[in-house]
Enzyme design. Structure first.
Site, PDB file in Angstrom:
ATOM      1  CD1 TRP A   1      -2.645   1.912   1.151  1.00 45.79           C
ATOM      2  CD2 TRP A   1      -3.329   0.059   0.102  1.00 45.79           C
ATOM      3  NE1 TRP A   1      -3.891   2.157   0.627  1.00 45.79           N
ATOM      4  CE2 TRP A   1      -4.334   1.039  -0.023  1.00 45.79           C
ATOM      5  CE3 TRP A   1      -3.530  -1.193  -0.495  1.00 45.79           C
ATOM      6  CZ2 TRP A   1      -5.526   0.808  -0.718  1.00 45.79           C
ATOM      7  CZ3 TRP A   1      -4.715  -1.422  -1.174  1.00 45.79           C
ATOM      8  CH2 TRP A   1      -5.701  -0.431  -1.284  1.00 45.79           C
ATOM      9  CG  ASP A   2      -0.730   5.257   0.028  1.00 45.09           C
ATOM     10  OD1 ASP A   2      -1.060   4.679   1.082  1.00 45.09           O
ATOM     11  OD2 ASP A   2      -1.386   6.189  -0.476  1.00 45.09           O
ATOM     12  CD1 TRP A   3      -1.250   3.936   4.105  1.00 46.56           C
ATOM     13  CD2 TRP A   3      -0.646   1.880   4.768  1.00 46.56           C
ATOM     14  NE1 TRP A   3      -2.368   3.116   4.043  1.00 46.56           N
ATOM     15  CE2 TRP A   3      -2.024   1.862   4.445  1.00 46.56           C
ATOM     16  CE3 TRP A   3      -0.047   0.700   5.199  1.00 46.56           C
ATOM     17  CZ2 TRP A   3      -2.810   0.706   4.544  1.00 46.56           C
ATOM     18  CZ3 TRP A   3      -0.828  -0.448   5.300  1.00 46.56           C
ATOM     19  CH2 TRP A   3      -2.190  -0.429   4.973  1.00 46.56           C
TER      20      TRP A   3
ATOM     21  CG  ASN B   1     -10.936   3.307   1.336  1.00 55.05           C
ATOM     22  OD1 ASN B   1     -11.109   4.292   2.050  1.00 55.05           O
ATOM     23  ND2 ASN B   1      -9.969   3.250   0.443  1.00 55.05           N
ATOM     24  CD  GLU B   2     -10.074   6.694  -0.815  1.00 54.55           C
ATOM     25  OE1 GLU B   2      -9.257   6.267  -1.635  1.00 54.55           O
ATOM     26  OE2 GLU B   2      -9.770   7.494   0.085  1.00 54.55           O
TER      27      GLU B   2
ATOM     28  CD  GLU C   1      -9.262   7.702   3.814  1.00 52.50           C
ATOM     29  OE1 GLU C   1      -8.445   8.185   3.017  1.00 52.50           O
ATOM     30  OE2 GLU C   1      -9.669   6.530   3.751  1.00 52.50           O
TER      31      GLU C   1
END
Ligand SMILES: *[C@@H]1O[C@H](CO)[C@@H](O)[C@H](O)[C@H]1NC(C)=O
Ligand SMILES: *[C@@H]1O[C@H](CO)[C@@H](O)[C@H](O)[C@H]1NC(C)=O
Ligand SMILES: *[C@@H]1O[C@H](CO)[C@@H](O)[C@H](O)[C@H]1NC(C)=O
Ligand SMILES: *[C@@H]1O[C@H](CO)[C@@H](O)[C@H](O)[C@H]1NC(C)=O
Ligand SMILES: *[C@@H]1O[C@H](CO)[C@@H](O)[C@H](O)[C@H]1NC(C)=O
Ligand SMILES: *[C@@H]1O[C@H](CO)[C@@H](O)[C@H](O)[C@H]1NC(C)=O
Length: 887
Positions: free
Chosen positions: A200-202, A464-465, A562
């Site tokens: 993921w981006d984290w 989510n999204e 968010e």
């Protein structure tokens, strides 16, 4: 083997006449754990080792010393082979005759990660394809005397996803792969597994394989209980509470009996007749609470106690008990209010708990580890307690991770933390083949039944999204193909997930997505034209380059679910997975850990808007200072945005406002790397988390500039009304002596409102006060009730510190003393010190305050250790930073 006569006698009789009391008494279901040490091997047999169940392959290899810490340096790349191979778990066990002689024996897996074939004694008993399901396999005929060999053959999740994607030939289901900066794997949307496990981006890519929850045998002659849930409901017309109790049984043969439900503390007891068909059956009983018993409610943190009751649940068959257990019942109601607001287009969007509007304050939760078997109850407790200690009342369990373990929700129940629970779909389109839909239906039903007793969960959300992904065309889908994707979207989240939720749990609201326009999205066919519309529902908003100190850059939304900014964790956290050559902002390690494109540069660009970047001639010091400055930037940015949301709760400005929630992205970290988190991997609070403790305080003063005016708002989440005034103190950067103090008139501030207490042209204030300018002066302010401070001290830097005139390099000294279980750090400074930061390396614990603006010569803060430590130890590692120290 089986006692044939017994099965026969039961089958040929009417149950109540035939089952003797003795039989019933011995016929409670039995459970036998098969978790523990198993064997594990890879596909070609080159590796063969002992492995814990619950567990995963990576953890097993690590524990056997066959690999290093997967989080160390670039090991996520080095260990990619682990998830590309196929792995087999094996165990051998024997069962007593009594167990084998039961009518039925089920092999139960609470969680398999993810795609496997399961064999017992060389007979395939079942397959799995979804880590979020519970699997039950009938092994009555497969168990034998002596050794039984249980084998779980897992296949690579990466390989499986690729094959599933290839097989989906009619049209593409994007995204194919994550962006290269994430160094992840492709097609994660084709497997029902934590979506973030492919990167993921984290977080890193660790597509685990394993048996991540318990395994057991359940044996029974008549029935066993699969689920027990209790969800209270309040009838407002009669003002009466009832509890909807659902019992899901697996029954060997048709039986009839009685279910007795009792809430002793509420003088409530009722017995119901139950008639169970063979096989799985759901049985719902409505227990009406005795109207002469007052019910103590469960409240969110900050609103009251988290009261609970014990409910006894018994099932009787012909005088014998087959079930006798206790469960918790928490009484609370939750409503999502979407209705017109005078003076504003669109609709409100807020949660009402027990009839009271509640501003959601908190953050977003991601998986606490790539390897879930390494998440201990202590880890969860510490993180969730840290959320409450920072005055949060809500966490959103984000849809790209996992449905958390039972204990997570139990802790939230006890702490009063509300949970916004996503279903596990995120940032992608999903296939809708029948077997995929079928496994999703099982997953959703299982999770609802497992979790619906928890009062902490206040809303289910489909994904989510993904509404936004379609509406704003993230994946470049040609217009002509859009309808196919909208159809798949409604099929998955509306026709399937939503309809299951409405059937299984009507006691809390359901949203199809986050963000969404809620009722408006529904009106527009479930995919709104603009799911980020500030007049409806919730929004997610990120802008890393616009000046985060300027509130005009933030959307005045109904509910911010968010928003956030990245920062780096502290050196002590990074040191656990790196070596000295990594400790530069431009090292390979630094860019490797950054999974968000240009993220490291964005942090510096945002920081440089207001701060001088570190300039130490010593590379290590410059690196430390840079880590520190990214935390200052993040803390200040999220503070500005959150304060904007909190002060917008009672206003409509240009048709927007009535903001009723601020959940920043993100609470916790999955590894040691740069991210939006306010708590580092390992539990250490970043500066943002200390700031959150203040900006989420129940009573908060918020200061800002608007068209040349200085405004101070009072925000109150209290239950009661206060009469408050704002006290503003002007300082010059060059001196610790305040130059002037002004106090606003006292005004009534109702509980649950935000309103301006003070407004004056800033130039006038500064000129009258001290003849100073926005460059030479700064403000602190607080609220008072009858001369007594209420809520935290806040401050407003009137210009960027890099332009501040008179800001000096302070001389700072510290002294540590022990006071029982806590430590006091006394700080002395020679000059005003913004963002004063105390760091005790990896000594676990937290301060009561940190990262603060020091405007007094002396101040003491408390350190609360989470493990034994000493004055000597703390003094040795304690370092102090402040803004002027970095250049
Ligand atoms: C067996 O598999 C491992 C891991 O995938 C691989 O490194 C090794 O070369 C293989 N050994 C043989 C003999 O094929
Ligand atoms: C793993 O199993 C899959 C499915 O059976 C197979 O296609 C693949 O070749 C296997 N991989 C290895 C490394 O054995
Ligand atoms: C309700 O509670 C009262 C007082 O405790 C008790 O006397 C009464 O029997 C209860 N009613 C029922 C239906 O249990
Ligand atoms: C419970 O069982 C009934 C009858 O079999 C079925 O119609 C209903 O959908 C089930 N409810 C749930 C929540 O699964
Ligand atoms: C607080 O003030 C509001 C508005 O003036 C009023 O409606 C409300 O009843 C008051 N609440 C309490 C607890 O006094
Ligand atoms: C205010 O400060 C300015 C420059 O800082 C100075 O020129 C001026 O004389 C001062 N005025 C008063 C009233 O002290």
């Amino acid at each position: 083997m089986k006692a044939f006569w017994k099965g026969l006698s039961i089958l040929v009789c009417v149950w109540s006449l035939c089952i003797s009391r003795r039989q019933v008494e011995t016929s409670r279901s039995e459970s036998r754990l098969l978790s523990g040490k198993w064997g594990l091997r890879n596909s070609n047999g080159s590796l063969s080792l002992a492995a814990d169940v619950p567990g995963c392959v990576h953890s097993a290899l690590l524990r056997q010393g066959l690999i290093q810490d997967p989080y160390y340096r670039l090991n996520d790349l080095a260990y990619r082979w682990i998830s590309l191979d196929n792995w087999t778990y094996t165990t051998t066990f024997s069962v007593p005759r009594g167990t084998r002689q039961k009518q039925r024996v089920s092999l139960v897996f609470d969680g398999v990660d993810t795609v496997s074939t399961i064999s017992l004694n060389d007979v395939i008993v079942g397959t799995t394809d979804n880590m979020f399901r519970r699997y039950d396999f009938d092994v009555s005929m497969t168990l034998r005397q002596g050794d039984n060999v249980l084998v779980v053959d897992l296949v690579s999740a990466v390989g499986y996803s690729a094959r599933r994607s290839q097989a989906h030939t009619t049209y593409k289901v994007p995204p194919a792969c994550p962006p290269p900066v994430q160094k992840g794997e492709c097609h994660v949307n084709f497997i029902r597994k934590a979506q973030s496990s492919f990167s993921w981006d984290w977080g890193p890519s660790f597509p685990t394989q394993g048996i991540w929850r318990d395994v057991r045998l359940e044996s029974y002659d008549i029935l066993r209980l699969l689920y027990l849930s209790a969800a209270p409901a309040f009838d407002s017309s009669s003002s009466l509470w009832s509890v909807e109790v659902e019992l899901v049984f697996d029954t060997v043969m048709a039986v009839e009996g009685y279910v007795k439900l009792a809430l002793a503390d509420l003088a409530t007891q009722q017995t119901f007749q139950a008639s169970l068909p063979p096989g799985q059956s759901n049985n719902t009983f409505i227990l009406h609470v005795n109207k002469s018993s007052p019910v103590d409610l469960w409240w969110p943190a900050g609103y009251g106690k988290q009261n609970r009751y014990q409910m006894n649940v018994q099932m009787m068959l012909d005088g014998g008990l087959v079930l006798d257990t206790v469960t918790q019942v928490y009484f609370r109601t939750v409503e999502l209010i979407q209705k017109p607001i005078p003076g504003s287009p669109g609709m409100s969007f807020y949660f009402q708990i027990n009839g009271r509007p509640v501003f959601l304050k908190g953050s977003n939760w991601i998986p606490a580890h790539s390897f879930q078997d390494q998440v201990t109850p202590e880890t969860l407790k510490n993180l969730l307690q840290s959320a409450v200690d920072a005055n949060m009342n809500t966490l959103r369990v984000w849809g790209g991770g996992i449905y958390e373990q039972d204990q997570f929700y139990s802790i939230c129940d006890e702490l009063g933390l509300m949970i916004w629970q996503d279903f596990m779909f995120a940032c992608a389109l999903y296939p809708t083949e029948s077997d995929f839909m079928e496994t999703v239906r099982e997953e959703v039903t299982h999770q609802l039944r497992r979790l619906k007793s928890h009062p902490s969960i206040i809303v289910w959300s489909g994904n989510n999204e993904n509404e936004a992904a379609i509406a704003t065309n993230w994946f470049g889908i040609p217009q002509s193909e859009q309808p196919q994707y909208v159809k798949d979207y409604t099929s998955l989240y509306v026709d399937n997930i939503r309809s299951i939720v409405l059937r299984v749990d009507r006691t809390r609201p359901f949203l199809t997505s986050s963000p969404t326009n809620g009722a408006e999205s529904e009106k527009e066919g479930w995919v709104a034209q603009n799911p980020y519309d500030t007049h409806y529902g919730d929004t997610h908003y990120y802008n890393y380059l616009a000046d985060c100190w300027d509130w005009r850059n933030f959307p005045r939304t109904r509910l911010a679910s968010e928003y956030g900014f990245q920062s780096w964790p502290s050196l002590s956290t990074l040191m656990k997975v790196s070596v000295p050559e990594d400790w530069r902002y431009s090292s390979l390690f630094s860019s490797h850990r950054q999974h968000h494109l240009a993220g490291n540069m964005e942090m510096l660009l945002q920081a440089a808007l207001h701060f001088h970047l570190p300039q130490s001639p010593h590379p290590l010091q410059e690196y430390r200072d840079t880590l520190y400055l990214t935390q200052v930037m993040q803390a200040q940015c999220v503070k500005a945005q959150t304060e904007f949301y909190r002060r917008s709760r009672s206003e409509i400005i240009e048709g927007q406002g009535h903001t009723m929630g601020a959940l920043y992205w993100q609470l916790n970290d999955i590894w040691q790397g740069p991210s939006w988190a306010s708590i580092e991997f390992g539990g250490k609070w970043k500066m943002l988390h200390y700031f959150a403790k203040d900006f989420f305080a129940p009573v908060l003063p918020v200061g800002f500039q608007d068209q040349g005016n200085l405004l101070i708002y009072a925000v109150s989440d209290l239950n009661n009304n206060k009469t408050l005034s704002a006290v503003i103190t002007v300082y010059q950067w060059s001196s610790l002596e305040p130059v002037c103090t002004v106090t606003s008139g006292a005004a009534p501030v109702s509980g649950g409102t935000a309103l301006p207490l003070y407004k004056t042209p800033l130039k006038e204030l500064l000129a009258n006060c001290a003849n100073c300018t926005v460059q030479t002066c700064l403000l602190t302010f607080h609220l008072e009730e009858a001369g007594r401070q209420l809520g935290p001290m806040n401050h407003l830097l009137l210009s960027s510190p890099k332009e501040a005139q008179g800001l000096q390099k302070p001389d700072i000294t510290t002294k540590v003393q022990q006071d029982g279980n806590t430590f006091t750090v006394t700080i002395q400074t020679s000059a005003i010190a913004p963002f004063l930061w105390l760091d005790v390396g990896d000594i676990p614990g937290r301060f009561d305050s940190n990262g603060f603006l020091m405007v007094t010569k002396s101040r003491s803060v408390q350190f609360y250790p989470w493990a034994p430590t000493s004055v000597a130890q703390l003094s040795q590692v304690l370092t102090v930073s402040s803004l002027r120290g970095v250049y």
